[in-house]
Design a protein around this motif. Structure first.
Motif, PDB file in Angstrom:
ATOM      1  N   UNK A  24      50.301 129.674  11.840  1.00  8.86           N
ATOM      2  CA  UNK A  24      51.637 129.114  12.054  1.00  8.86           C
ATOM      3  C   UNK A  24      52.597 130.231  12.436  1.00  8.86           C
ATOM      4  N   UNK A  25      53.573 129.942  13.274  1.00  6.69           N
ATOM      5  CA  UNK A  25      54.528 130.974  13.693  1.00  6.69           C
ATOM      6  C   UNK A  25      55.458 131.385  12.553  1.00  6.69           C
ATOM      7  N   UNK A  26      55.905 132.636  12.598  1.00  2.73           N
ATOM      8  CA  UNK A  26      56.903 133.100  11.634  1.00  2.73           C
ATOM      9  C   UNK A  26      58.266 132.546  12.033  1.00  2.73           C
ATOM     10  N   UNK A  27      59.241 132.756  11.174  1.00  2.00           N
ATOM     11  CA  UNK A  27      60.574 132.194  11.433  1.00  2.00           C
ATOM     12  C   UNK A  27      61.183 132.741  12.722  1.00  2.00           C
ATOM     13  N   UNK A  28      61.060 134.044  12.942  1.00  2.00           N
ATOM     14  CA  UNK A  28      61.644 134.618  14.151  1.00  2.00           C
ATOM     15  C   UNK A  28      60.931 134.113  15.399  1.00  2.00           C
ATOM     16  N   UNK A  29      59.617 133.903  15.306  1.00  2.00           N
ATOM     17  CA  UNK A  29      58.864 133.354  16.439  1.00  2.00           C
ATOM     18  C   UNK A  29      59.248 131.897  16.699  1.00  2.00           C
ATOM     19  N   UNK A  34      60.770 129.224  21.821  1.00  2.00           N
ATOM     20  CA  UNK A  34      61.195 128.073  22.644  1.00  2.00           C
ATOM     21  C   UNK A  34      62.386 128.380  23.538  1.00  2.00           C
ATOM     22  N   UNK A  35      63.323 129.191  23.034  1.00  2.00           N
ATOM     23  CA  UNK A  35      64.507 129.536  23.839  1.00  2.00           C
ATOM     24  C   UNK A  35      64.108 130.380  25.039  1.00  2.00           C
ATOM     25  N   UNK A  36      63.280 131.403  24.808  1.00  2.00           N
ATOM     26  CA  UNK A  36      62.898 132.301  25.904  1.00  2.00           C
ATOM     27  C   UNK A  36      61.985 131.618  26.923  1.00  2.00           C
ATOM     28  N   UNK A  37      61.215 130.635  26.488  1.00  2.00           N
ATOM     29  CA  UNK A  37      60.357 129.909  27.427  1.00  2.00           C
ATOM     30  C   UNK A  37      61.131 128.890  28.255  1.00  2.00           C
ATOM     31  N   UNK A  38      62.171 128.309  27.673  1.00  2.00           N
ATOM     32  CA  UNK A  38      62.850 127.186  28.327  1.00  2.00           C
ATOM     33  C   UNK A  38      63.919 127.599  29.320  1.00  2.00           C
ATOM     34  N   UNK A  39      64.460 128.834  29.182  1.00  2.00           N
ATOM     35  CA  UNK A  39      65.528 129.223  30.105  1.00  2.00           C
ATOM     36  C   UNK A  39      65.591 130.734  30.279  1.00  2.00           C
ATOM     37  N   UNK A  50      58.387 143.824  10.488  1.00  2.00           N
ATOM     38  CA  UNK A  50      57.254 143.161   9.871  1.00  2.00           C
ATOM     39  C   UNK A  50      57.333 141.654   9.851  1.00  2.00           C
ATOM     40  N   UNK A  51      58.283 141.067  10.603  1.00  2.00           N
ATOM     41  CA  UNK A  51      58.426 139.609  10.609  1.00  2.00           C
ATOM     42  C   UNK A  51      57.805 138.962  11.842  1.00  2.00           C
ATOM     43  N   UNK A  52      57.155 139.761  12.688  1.00  5.15           N
ATOM     44  CA  UNK A  52      56.483 139.191  13.862  1.00  5.15           C
ATOM     45  C   UNK A  52      57.306 139.225  15.131  1.00  5.15           C
ATOM     46  N   UNK A  53      58.163 140.241  15.273  1.00  7.48           N
ATOM     47  CA  UNK A  53      59.034 140.300  16.446  1.00  7.48           C
ATOM     48  C   UNK A  53      58.267 140.570  17.733  1.00  7.48           C
ATOM     49  N   UNK A  54      57.182 141.335  17.666  1.00  9.73           N
ATOM     50  CA  UNK A  54      56.431 141.647  18.890  1.00  9.73           C
ATOM     51  C   UNK A  54      55.916 140.372  19.546  1.00  9.73           C
ATOM     52  N   UNK A  55      55.371 139.477  18.748  1.00 10.93           N
ATOM     53  CA  UNK A  55      54.893 138.206  19.298  1.00 10.93           C
ATOM     54  C   UNK A  55      56.050 137.342  19.777  1.00 10.93           C
ATOM     55  N   UNK A  56      57.210 137.472  19.126  1.00  9.33           N
ATOM     56  CA  UNK A  56      58.368 136.658  19.496  1.00  9.33           C
ATOM     57  C   UNK A  56      58.824 136.935  20.926  1.00  9.33           C
ATOM     58  N   UNK A  57      58.743 138.198  21.363  1.00  2.06           N
ATOM     59  CA  UNK A  57      59.092 138.472  22.769  1.00  2.06           C
ATOM     60  C   UNK A  57      57.853 138.624  23.643  1.00  2.06           C
ATOM     61  N   UNK A  58      56.708 138.982  23.034  1.00  5.93           N
ATOM     62  CA  UNK A  58      55.489 139.214  23.805  1.00  5.93           C
ATOM     63  C   UNK A  58      54.915 137.946  24.413  1.00  5.93           C
ATOM     64  N   UNK A  59      54.822 136.874  23.651  1.00  4.57           N
ATOM     65  CA  UNK A  59      54.278 135.612  24.172  1.00  4.57           C
ATOM     66  C   UNK A  59      55.102 135.069  25.343  1.00  4.57           C
ATOM     67  N   UNK A  60      56.440 134.952  25.211  1.00  2.00           N
ATOM     68  CA  UNK A  60      57.222 134.440  26.342  1.00  2.00           C
ATOM     69  C   UNK A  60      57.124 135.315  27.587  1.00  2.00           C
TER      70      UNK A  60
END
Length: 609
Positions: A24-29, A34-39, A50-60
């Motif tokens: 499951x995604x972390x809170x920051x993800x 969704x915001x970075x993917x949609x616009x 340590x909250x998963x920021x790399x994936x938060x910008x890496x996936x989009x």
């Protein structure tokens, strides 16, 4: 909570996520992806390390770039080589099923021509440290004129490290219509400034509260006398046998000193600071990740980019100069859903800083006592018992058991247990049986607040602001020169061409003796006892030059110094608490044969931590 599929990620990324075991995604993800993917938008995301920021910008970023194009479309700037390589490895894992994807790491300490070759092959994404990136742009080895996405990761740390001008220069070569995504653990004024300068109406996402510590970390402080700081550190380590920690010091000098003392005392420790070569830093970090090192003693700058999920404790051997830095330190533990402890060792003069930190992190500290010797013995005995309980039997000893049983046949089970544990307990008991109470009396305010104390001596010294000293650098210079602890030199008052400082009167003879025919950069440095008591503290204390005229050569004690550009006294070697060698239990923290090589140098440089 959403699933990664519900966030809008494509099948290639979802397959990689499954391989990595993310569920499951972390809170920051969940808030960011969704915001970075949609616009197409600029974004500021505030979340702890340590909250998963790399994936938060890496996936989009990976979903939006064109992997079939050889044009550089994404740039990720990070503060350190370690973090740069970590992000690159993670991005490669995320994009393992994207054909044609080429992610290149650009950082100092490696071949610049080899990095340029990798980029020339066609790098859709570049992960870089600011210094090397600026250098390669200046040499026209990199073209970022067509990038669509730029990430400033750990923005507050990059700015703390002095990269503002480098970032400004780098971004001046990028298109204005790109999307800029800024990720930071804290939001100081400098980060707000860079957001306003380079971003247009960014979306702001906050996970938790600004500058607030993660809930997974508990905060404790221990009040000790300054001279007992190192002994207190050892007690805290011994009271936590399974400790896997980062110990923070303010300067490179203190970092090296503490690491060397720990290694000498039998702990698996190593130093990490800016005087180490890149190869030495890599070796230390490899040993730390492999748990061959249990205590990594580091400066704040060197520790940036450390990403190890299982750190149990952060120990603040000294509090940072900037209170906000405490948030970064404590964020090294309590990661990936695990709990952690942030410990602070303070003297009475530093207690007031605890309240200031509490306001920033919005969490209360618990005042705890340094454990006593017998308490530590008990902890270590039960740790030994659990180690024996959990040890897998090595059947290679079966052939020796008949002879062993014959030797021990006269003893009962209870007697054998007592004998086995006595082997370890006796050594530890002998070490701690006369251990004193290290806890300082309660209270707050500054040490040596009594400006009229009969036990304090004030000195005049003929160096000051013109010699590039301020009160802090002069204090560090004097305490190292005299071989004293941090708070044994106090009431430091720096004027333009001279200064004042205090020590306890018991050190007076030693101070004057050391300053005997002393030269600094070829200049004679003299010290005299002053009649001024220094009642106005660091910057206002002292009555000016007239103090010296009242302390004439005829009736004052005077000293000079002899050490051509060097320092006398040096670091004091400390013995064990009861005079014997520190015992080594059979747990992980006692395996001396795993002790790493002592790396780096403990050079005497002024306050460059």
């Amino acid at each position: 909570m959403s699933t990664f599929k519900e966030l809008g990620l494509n099948e290639q990324l979802l397959q990689a996520i499954t391989d990595m075991g993310f569920e499951t995604p972390s809170e920051v993800q969940e808030k960011t992806i969704p915001i970075l993917l949609s616009k197409e938008t600029d974004l500021v995301s505030l979340a702890q390390t340590g909250t998963g920021k790399t994936a938060a910008f890496g996936f989009p970023m990976l979903q939006k770039i064109d992997a079939q194009s050889r044009t550089t479309q994404g740039l990720i700037l990070s503060p350190t080589r370690e973090l740069c390589l970590q992000i690159t490895n993670e991005m490669n894992s995320y994009g393992k099923y994207i054909k044609g994807l080429n992610i290149v790491a650009v950082y100092g300490g490696a071949s610049i021509t080899e990095q340029a070759k990798q980029i020339k092959k066609g790098a859709q994404v570049i992960v870089a440290t600011p210094g090397r990136m600026k250098d390669m742009i200046g040499r026209r080895m990199i073209d970022i004129s067509k990038i669509e996405y730029c990430v400033l990761d750990e923005a507050d740390e990059m700015l703390n490290m002095g990269f503002y001008e480098d970032i400004t220069e780098i971004l001046s070569h990028s298109p204005e219509d790109k999307s800029t995504w800024l990720f930071s653990a804290t939001m100081p004024k400098e980060v707000s400034t860079i957001a306003k300068k380079f971003m247009h109406t960014p979306v702001e996402i906050t996970v938790g509260s600004k500058n607030v510590s993660t809930e997974a970390v508990s905060h404790e402080y221990y009040l000790v006398n300054t001279r007992d700081r190192y002994a207190a550190l050892k007690r805290l380590c011994d009271a936590n046998p399974d400790i896997f920690s980062v110990i923070f010091c303010r300067t490179k000098r203190d970092t090296q000193k503490v690491a060397e003392q720990l290694i000498t005392d039998g702990y698996n420790a190593a130093a990490l600071h800016g005087d180490l070569s890149q190869n030495q830093r890599d070796l230390v970090m490899k040993s730390f990740r492999n748990r061959q090192i249990q205590m990594l003693v580091a400066t704040d700058v060197a520790a940036r980019g450390i990403d190890v999920d299982d750190i149990t404790h952060v120990i603040n051997y000294q509090l940072p100069d900037e209170i906000e830095t405490y948030t970064h330190r404590s964020g090294r533990t309590g990661r990936a859903g695990k709990s952690g402890v942030s410990m602070v060792i303070v003297s009475k003069s530093e207690v007031r800083k605890i309240s200031a930190i509490e306001k920033i992190i919005q969490k209360k500290f618990e005042k705890k006592d340094i454990p006593g010797g017998m308490e530590i013995c008990e902890v270590q005995l039960f740790h030994l018992a659990n180690s024996i309980k959990n040890t897998k039997i090595n059947h290679e000893i079966d052939m020796y058991l008949p002879n062993i049983n014959e030797v021990l046949i006269d003893f009962s089970k209870e007697e054998l247990i007592k004998k086995v544990f006595s082997v370890e307990f006796t050594r530890f008991y002998n070490y701690y049986k006369n251990a004193k109470d290290l806890n300082a009396p309660g209270g707050s305010g500054r040490d040596h607040d009594d400006s009229d104390s009969k036990d304090s001596t004030r000195y005049f010294i003929n160096i000051g602001g013109k010699d590039d000293f301020d009160w802090m650098t002069l204090k560090d210079f004097l305490r190292d020169l005299l071989g004293l602890e941090k708070d044994d030199v106090y009431k430091v008052d720096v004027k333009d061409s001279f200064s004042f400082f205090n020590t306890d009167t018991k050190h007076e003879e030693m101070v004057l003796g050391i300053f005997n025919d002393f030269k600094l950069d070829g200049r004679n440095i003299s010290v005299e006892v002053s009649k001024d008591r220094g009642g106005r503290g660091r910057s206002g204390g002292g009555r000016g030059r007239s103090d010296r005229s009242r302390s004439t050569r005829g009736d004052s004690k005077r000293g000079s110094f002899k050490s051509e550009g060097g320092s006398k006294g040096g670091f004091k070697k400390r013995g064990s608490e009861s005079g014997g060698d520190r015992p080594k239990f059979s747990g992980k923290s006692r395996r001396k044969n795993e002790k790493p090589q002592n790396t780096g140098t403990g050079g005497r440089r002024r306050r460059k931590g």
